[in-house]
Design a protein around this motif. Sequence first.
Motif, PDB file in Angstrom:
ATOM      1  N   ILE A 143       0.813  -1.212   0.000  1.00  0.00           N
ATOM      2  CA  ILE A 143       0.000   0.000   0.000  1.00  0.00           C
ATOM      3  C   ILE A 143       0.850   1.268   0.000  1.00  0.00           C
ATOM      4  O   ILE A 143       0.514   2.256  -0.674  1.00  0.00           O
ATOM      5  N   GLY A 144       1.957   1.295   0.726  1.00  0.00           N
ATOM      6  CA  GLY A 144       2.814   2.479   0.715  1.00  0.00           C
ATOM      7  C   GLY A 144       3.315   2.799  -0.681  1.00  0.00           C
ATOM      8  O   GLY A 144       3.367   3.965  -1.100  1.00  0.00           O
ATOM      9  N   GLN A 145       3.694   1.756  -1.420  1.00  0.00           N
ATOM     10  CA  GLN A 145       4.163   1.955  -2.797  1.00  0.00           C
ATOM     11  C   GLN A 145       3.021   2.398  -3.707  1.00  0.00           C
ATOM     12  O   GLN A 145       3.180   3.293  -4.544  1.00  0.00           O
ATOM     13  N   VAL A 146       1.854   1.795  -3.538  1.00  0.00           N
ATOM     14  CA  VAL A 146       0.697   2.160  -4.355  1.00  0.00           C
ATOM     15  C   VAL A 146       0.290   3.606  -4.079  1.00  0.00           C
ATOM     16  O   VAL A 146       0.008   4.384  -5.011  1.00  0.00           O
ATOM     17  N   TRP A 147       0.253   3.989  -2.816  1.00  0.00           N
ATOM     18  CA  TRP A 147      -0.132   5.350  -2.456  1.00  0.00           C
ATOM     19  C   TRP A 147       0.884   6.358  -2.985  1.00  0.00           C
ATOM     20  O   TRP A 147       0.523   7.451  -3.450  1.00  0.00           O
ATOM     21  N   SER A 148       2.167   5.991  -2.956  1.00  0.00           N
ATOM     22  CA  SER A 148       3.188   6.852  -3.560  1.00  0.00           C
ATOM     23  C   SER A 148       2.915   7.011  -5.045  1.00  0.00           C
ATOM     24  O   SER A 148       3.122   8.091  -5.618  1.00  0.00           O
ATOM     25  N   GLY A 149       2.435   5.932  -5.682  1.00  0.00           N
ATOM     26  CA  GLY A 149       2.052   6.019  -7.084  1.00  0.00           C
ATOM     27  C   GLY A 149       0.897   6.976  -7.305  1.00  0.00           C
ATOM     28  O   GLY A 149       0.850   7.691  -8.321  1.00  0.00           O
ATOM     29  N   ALA A 150      -0.045   7.021  -6.364  1.00  0.00           N
ATOM     30  CA  ALA A 150      -1.144   7.978  -6.468  1.00  0.00           C
ATOM     31  C   ALA A 150      -0.605   9.409  -6.402  1.00  0.00           C
ATOM     32  O   ALA A 150      -1.083  10.297  -7.133  1.00  0.00           O
ATOM     33  N   MET A 151       0.377   9.654  -5.544  1.00  0.00           N
ATOM     34  CA  MET A 151       0.987  10.980  -5.491  1.00  0.00           C
ATOM     35  C   MET A 151       1.664  11.308  -6.817  1.00  0.00           C
ATOM     36  O   MET A 151       1.648  12.461  -7.266  1.00  0.00           O
ATOM     37  N   MET A 152       2.254  10.300  -7.446  1.00  0.00           N
ATOM     38  CA  MET A 152       2.876  10.512  -8.753  1.00  0.00           C
ATOM     39  C   MET A 152       1.826  10.883  -9.792  1.00  0.00           C
ATOM     40  O   MET A 152       2.040  11.803 -10.600  1.00  0.00           O
ATOM     41  N   LEU A 153       0.696  10.195  -9.795  1.00  0.00           N
ATOM     42  CA  LEU A 153      -0.368  10.523 -10.747  1.00  0.00           C
ATOM     43  C   LEU A 153      -0.863  11.953 -10.549  1.00  0.00           C
ATOM     44  O   LEU A 153      -1.118  12.680 -11.521  1.00  0.00           O
ATOM     45  N   GLU A 154      -1.008  12.369  -9.299  1.00  0.00           N
ATOM     46  CA  GLU A 154      -1.415  13.745  -9.001  1.00  0.00           C
ATOM     47  C   GLU A 154      -0.404  14.726  -9.588  1.00  0.00           C
ATOM     48  O   GLU A 154      -0.782  15.723 -10.222  1.00  0.00           O
ATOM     49  N   HIS A 155       0.872  14.461  -9.389  1.00  0.00           N
ATOM     50  CA  HIS A 155       1.921  15.347  -9.882  1.00  0.00           C
ATOM     51  C   HIS A 155       1.951  15.376 -11.411  1.00  0.00           C
ATOM     52  O   HIS A 155       2.256  16.424 -12.001  1.00  0.00           O
ATOM     53  N   LEU A 156       1.626  14.262 -12.047  1.00  0.00           N
ATOM     54  CA  LEU A 156       1.635  14.198 -13.503  1.00  0.00           C
ATOM     55  C   LEU A 156       0.460  14.938 -14.124  1.00  0.00           C
ATOM     56  O   LEU A 156       0.418  15.130 -15.345  1.00  0.00           O
ATOM     57  N   GLY A 157      -0.504  15.342 -13.296  1.00  0.00           N
ATOM     58  CA  GLY A 157      -1.670  16.046 -13.810  1.00  0.00           C
ATOM     59  C   GLY A 157      -2.858  15.146 -14.059  1.00  0.00           C
ATOM     60  O   GLY A 157      -3.722  15.467 -14.890  1.00  0.00           O
ATOM     61  N   GLU A 158      -2.928  14.031 -13.317  1.00  0.00           N
ATOM     62  CA  GLU A 158      -4.042  13.088 -13.419  1.00  0.00           C
ATOM     63  C   GLU A 158      -4.717  12.967 -12.046  1.00  0.00           C
ATOM     64  O   GLU A 158      -4.701  11.911 -11.412  1.00  0.00           O
ATOM     65  N   PRO A 159      -5.343  14.047 -11.566  1.00  0.00           N
ATOM     66  CA  PRO A 159      -5.909  14.036 -10.215  1.00  0.00           C
ATOM     67  C   PRO A 159      -7.051  13.043 -10.034  1.00  0.00           C
ATOM     68  O   PRO A 159      -7.210  12.471  -8.951  1.00  0.00           O
ATOM     69  N   GLU A 160      -7.860  12.834 -11.069  1.00  0.00           N
ATOM     70  CA  GLU A 160      -8.971  11.897 -10.926  1.00  0.00           C
ATOM     71  C   GLU A 160      -8.457  10.475 -10.737  1.00  0.00           C
ATOM     72  O   GLU A 160      -8.978   9.710  -9.917  1.00  0.00           O
ATOM     73  N   ALA A 161      -7.434  10.119 -11.482  1.00  0.00           N
ATOM     74  CA  ALA A 161      -6.845   8.794 -11.325  1.00  0.00           C
ATOM     75  C   ALA A 161      -6.203   8.657  -9.955  1.00  0.00           C
ATOM     76  O   ALA A 161      -6.291   7.600  -9.318  1.00  0.00           O
ATOM     77  N   ALA A 162      -5.557   9.711  -9.499  1.00  0.00           N
ATOM     78  CA  ALA A 162      -4.931   9.679  -8.171  1.00  0.00           C
ATOM     79  C   ALA A 162      -5.977   9.444  -7.094  1.00  0.00           C
ATOM     80  O   ALA A 162      -5.786   8.620  -6.184  1.00  0.00           O
ATOM     81  N   ARG A 163      -7.101  10.147  -7.191  1.00  0.00           N
ATOM     82  CA  ARG A 163      -8.162   9.984  -6.198  1.00  0.00           C
ATOM     83  C   ARG A 163      -8.779   8.588  -6.267  1.00  0.00           C
ATOM     84  O   ARG A 163      -9.196   8.030  -5.246  1.00  0.00           O
ATOM     85  N   CYS A 164      -8.821   8.019  -7.470  1.00  0.00           N
ATOM     86  CA  CYS A 164      -9.333   6.659  -7.620  1.00  0.00           C
ATOM     87  C   CYS A 164      -8.467   5.665  -6.854  1.00  0.00           C
ATOM     88  O   CYS A 164      -8.985   4.784  -6.161  1.00  0.00           O
ATOM     89  N   VAL A 165      -7.170   5.802  -6.978  1.00  0.00           N
ATOM     90  CA  VAL A 165      -6.255   4.910  -6.269  1.00  0.00           C
ATOM     91  C   VAL A 165      -6.387   5.103  -4.761  1.00  0.00           C
ATOM     92  O   VAL A 165      -6.470   4.127  -3.995  1.00  0.00           O
ATOM     93  N   GLU A 166      -6.411   6.351  -4.319  1.00  0.00           N
ATOM     94  CA  GLU A 166      -6.537   6.615  -2.889  1.00  0.00           C
ATOM     95  C   GLU A 166      -7.860   6.085  -2.348  1.00  0.00           C
ATOM     96  O   GLU A 166      -7.910   5.522  -1.245  1.00  0.00           O
ATOM     97  N   ALA A 167      -8.937   6.243  -3.111  1.00  0.00           N
ATOM     98  CA  ALA A 167     -10.244   5.742  -2.672  1.00  0.00           C
ATOM     99  C   ALA A 167     -10.236   4.227  -2.565  1.00  0.00           C
ATOM    100  O   ALA A 167     -10.852   3.650  -1.654  1.00  0.00           O
ATOM    101  N   ALA A 168      -9.534   3.560  -3.477  1.00  0.00           N
ATOM    102  CA  ALA A 168      -9.438   2.098  -3.421  1.00  0.00           C
ATOM    103  C   ALA A 168      -8.695   1.656  -2.167  1.00  0.00           C
ATOM    104  O   ALA A 168      -9.079   0.681  -1.510  1.00  0.00           O
ATOM    105  N   ILE A 169      -7.632   2.373  -1.827  1.00  0.00           N
ATOM    106  CA  ILE A 169      -6.883   2.061  -0.604  1.00  0.00           C
ATOM    107  C   ILE A 169      -7.776   2.218   0.620  1.00  0.00           C
ATOM    108  O   ILE A 169      -7.829   1.349   1.499  1.00  0.00           O
ATOM    109  N   GLU A 170      -8.500   3.340   0.672  1.00  0.00           N
ATOM    110  CA  GLU A 170      -9.364   3.599   1.825  1.00  0.00           C
ATOM    111  C   GLU A 170     -10.484   2.568   1.927  1.00  0.00           C
ATOM    112  O   GLU A 170     -10.810   2.098   3.022  1.00  0.00           O
ATOM    113  N   GLU A 171     -11.071   2.190   0.792  1.00  0.00           N
ATOM    114  CA  GLU A 171     -12.141   1.190   0.809  1.00  0.00           C
ATOM    115  C   GLU A 171     -11.618  -0.163   1.278  1.00  0.00           C
ATOM    116  O   GLU A 171     -12.269  -0.854   2.076  1.00  0.00           O
TER     117      GLU A 171
END
Length: 355
Positions: free
Chosen positions: A295-323
């Motif tokens: 999960i730490g690696q996956v969540w870091s990937g979500a931060m990468m998606l946010e930085h790349l300009g893909e906020p919706e995808a980043a939130r999708c990953v974070e929401a999956a982690i939380e669920e």
Amino acid sequence: MSKSYSIAVIPGDGIGREVVPAAQAVLDLCASRFGFSLEWEEFDWSCERYVKTGSMMPEDGLDRLRPADGIFLGAVGFPGVPDHVSLWGLLIPIRRAFDQYINLRPVKSLKGVPGALSSPFADKIDLCVVRENSEGEYSEIGGRINRGREDEAAIQQSVFTRQGCDRVMRYAFDLAERRSRRVASATKSNGIIHSMPFWDERFDAIANEYPEVETSRYHIDILTAHFVRHPEWFDVVVASNLFGDILSDLGPALVGSIGIAPGANINPERRHPSMFEPVHGSAPDIAGQGVANPIGQVWSGAMMLEHLGEPEAARCVEAAIEELLADPSAPRTRDLGGTAMLRDVTFALKSIISH
């Protein structure tokens, strides 16, 4: 044609080689869902490479990373290779060559993950540690004299520049303006007579530029106590390289597991690629067993998606982690009190994203 991002992948050592491929699979699935792709180029730079060749990465390593849109790092370090060799041979050169002067580490209570605190606010922790990532206490200035003698000495010099302090503090204040408008500064100006009073002066100067933001200042020793006793006091915490390193390990431990904590090494101006890595280390004691938490690696990937300009995808990953973490019947690795394997958690995350 769908957008594509080039990502340099460095799995590194230990469990990095396990959690990185797992995170890639999750991120690829999410990217496909949101209409873009991640083009991965893997580099086998690691302690194993050091043992074989005498270097953590080749001489042209930084040039090979430079064209990437982002760098996805696993973990660095393994028994037999001194930590200062592995760190200064790979991670720190990347951070400094690409001016990744912001180390951003969010700390957040997640439903279903029991924290270490008995505080009534323990399940409401939501803060960010903004760590200066390019100078401070982690400098190369110093040396050893009189080796092997009774009067042997080691000298290490810290470096605090106005530019270095000001830019990390402005980043922290800008972040706070998007959050709850509170910034706390970590200092130790009562004991460190030159660098920390200078840090305090620069904090006050930058704070004057943000009159809407509430500020506070704590010596690092009492600040660590307040993290434990009063975590609700904090939103954005800005700290020097060493103090930020300490706080951003303490924070994830308070909310349940360092195994789920993400991190980012950011060049805010985007002149160079930024690097994304979990807070946890290479964990050689469990490497190769398939029990690491991805999960730490996956969540870091979500931060990468946010930085790349893909906020919706980043939130999708974070929401999956939380669920996943909120579901008591979902698989959990041993660091969270479960018996699940890494592959089980990865499959569960992919299933959530797919639906």
